[in-house]
Design an enzyme around this catalytic site. Structure first.
Site, PDB file in Angstrom:
ATOM      1  N   HIS A 174       0.847  -1.182   0.000  1.00 47.96           N
ATOM      2  CA  HIS A 174       0.000   0.000   0.000  1.00 47.96           C
ATOM      3  C   HIS A 174       0.886   1.237   0.000  1.00 47.96           C
ATOM      4  O   HIS A 174       1.940   1.246   0.639  1.00 47.96           O
ATOM      5  CB  HIS A 174      -0.939   0.009   1.219  1.00 47.96           C
ATOM      6  CG  HIS A 174      -2.064   0.990   1.117  1.00 47.96           C
ATOM      7  ND1 HIS A 174      -1.918   2.319   1.452  1.00 47.96           N
ATOM      8  CD2 HIS A 174      -3.351   0.832   0.719  1.00 47.96           C
ATOM      9  CE1 HIS A 174      -3.075   2.938   1.254  1.00 47.96           C
ATOM     10  NE2 HIS A 174      -3.957   2.072   0.817  1.00 47.96           N
ATOM     11  N   GLU A 202      -7.888  -4.519  -0.161  1.00 45.48           N
ATOM     12  CA  GLU A 202      -8.455  -5.138  -1.354  1.00 45.48           C
ATOM     13  C   GLU A 202      -8.303  -6.662  -1.334  1.00 45.48           C
ATOM     14  O   GLU A 202      -9.131  -7.378  -1.894  1.00 45.48           O
ATOM     15  CB  GLU A 202      -7.799  -4.568  -2.623  1.00 45.48           C
ATOM     16  CG  GLU A 202      -8.257  -3.176  -3.002  1.00 45.48           C
ATOM     17  CD  GLU A 202      -7.493  -2.095  -2.260  1.00 45.48           C
ATOM     18  OE1 GLU A 202      -6.500  -2.440  -1.568  1.00 45.48           O
ATOM     19  OE2 GLU A 202      -7.874  -0.914  -2.353  1.00 45.48           O
TER      20      GLU A 202
END
Length: 363
Positions: free
Chosen positions: A251, A306
């Site tokens: 991320h 996700e």
């Protein structure tokens, strides 16, 4: 000095959220987002972001009723959806439909209009599926909270609490996340004093980009590859050696565990219907993190939201074509909160670009 993508540039102040990427913390308006997702409803957290406080009993009843009031799809919007090219994806349909909404307050963004735009999304998705002949358009129901209603409209399945709890956790945890690309788009549009629907249209257009809103679908492809592999470690290593990105890992902000992924992982552990995909997701996570550390030491690449979002939606039988639409259905709350915050103390965004082209000799 040029900062590509405005990385690290602080351009505004906000009371909506704080992300501590080093410690893996996410705060919504003074509350731990993980705690909110475990102990509060979608409507309660939406109220928090829109008003800055959690609702009392009467305020919660008010916002729940407001959500139900705005569920019906107007006839003109049905006509728009029916006449859009069948080749268009669901994000294209959401973008066009949301842009057509007549707001009660076009000059100043309001919570009432934010609720209206949020509440109508499930019916837009369901009617698009109906117009494509994929699913029959369900009866609009008033007995469900927003997330259960979303699940019902998107799948046609009668929502059970054990199913919708996992989805509600996801939709709360993805409701707001700082000045990400789509939120920035919404604030830039709002800074020109354009209306709320236009700002949401800008945000949805940005969400459509695969670098922002498309990651859960990529995770499903990774899980499918793993399910057909005899050696997951070799499969991952080969992907990385070919320069492929492992979707669902790493991320831009979090340098440790993504708190949203941890919360979703915990919810999946409590869901007996998630066994097959959850077991595969756990195995793949462990192997992938080990391989990432071997091939990219010191990068601290862990699963992000996700990754487990894909596992949640796979377990709930939500079609992969609706993953980014589901993300949009939650993030529209954060977008609209940012628009209202932007307009409350507005300066139009106007950064500079350094010219690097040719200059006339007579200049």
């Amino acid at each position: 000095m040029i900062y590509k993508g405005l990385k690290g540039v602080t351009c505004t102040e906000t009371t909506l959220s704080m992300i501590d990427g080093e410690r893996g913390k996410l705060i919504y308006a003074g509350y731990d987002a993980r705690d909110l997702s475990m102990n509060h409803s979608f409507e309660e957290v939406a109220y928090l972001l829109w008003y800055g406080t959690l609702p009392n009993e009467s305020e919660l009843q008010w916002i729940e009723e407001k959500f139900k009031t705005h569920r019906n799809l107007p006839h003109y919007m049905k006509n728009i959806i029916e006449n859009l090219p069948k080749e268009l994806g669901i994000l294209d349909v959401l973008r066009t439909s949301i842009s057509s909404v007549h707001l009660n307050s076009p000059e100043i963004p309001t919570v009432e209009d934010a609720i209206r735009l949020t509440a109508i999304i499930p019916a837009i998705i369901a009617y698009r599926l109906h117009s494509l002949g994929t699913k029959k358009f369900p009866t609009i129901r008033q007995d469900l909270n927003h997330v259960a209603y979303y699940y019902y409209m998107a799948t046609g399945i009668d929502p059970k609490p054990e199913l919708t709890h996992a989805l509600e956790t996801y939709m709360i945890l993805t409701m707001e996340h700082g000045l990400n690309a789509s939120t920035f788009s919404a604030r830039v549009t709002a800074s020109s004093e354009s209306d709320l629907a236009s700002s949401m249209t800008s945000a949805i257009g940005t969400m459509k980009g695969p670098l922002h809103g498309g990651a859960p679908t990529g995770v499903i492809e990774l899980l499918n590859d793993a399910s057909h592999s005899n050696n997951i470690k070799s499969m991952i290593r080969e992907k990385m050696e070919r320069g492929e990105k492992l979707m669902g890992f790493g991320h831009r902000v979090y340098k440790t565990l993504d708190p949203r992924a941890e919360a979703l992982k915990e919810i999946l552990q409590q869901n007996p219907k998630a066994d097959q995909w959850f077991s595969l997701a756990l195995e793949l996570e462990d192997i992938a993190i080990q391989t990432l550390e071997e091939l990219k030491p010191g990068r601290n690449l862990y699963t992000n939201v996700e990754y487990y979002a894909a596992a949640v939606m796979k377990a709930l039988n939500i079609d992969s074509s609706l993953f980014t639409a589901t993300f949009t259905a939650s993030r529209i709350v954060g977008w609209s909160a940012h628009v209202m915050e932007q307009r409350s103390n507005n300066t139009i965004f106007r950064p500079n670009a350094e010219y690097i082209g040719p200059v006339p000799t007579t200049f």
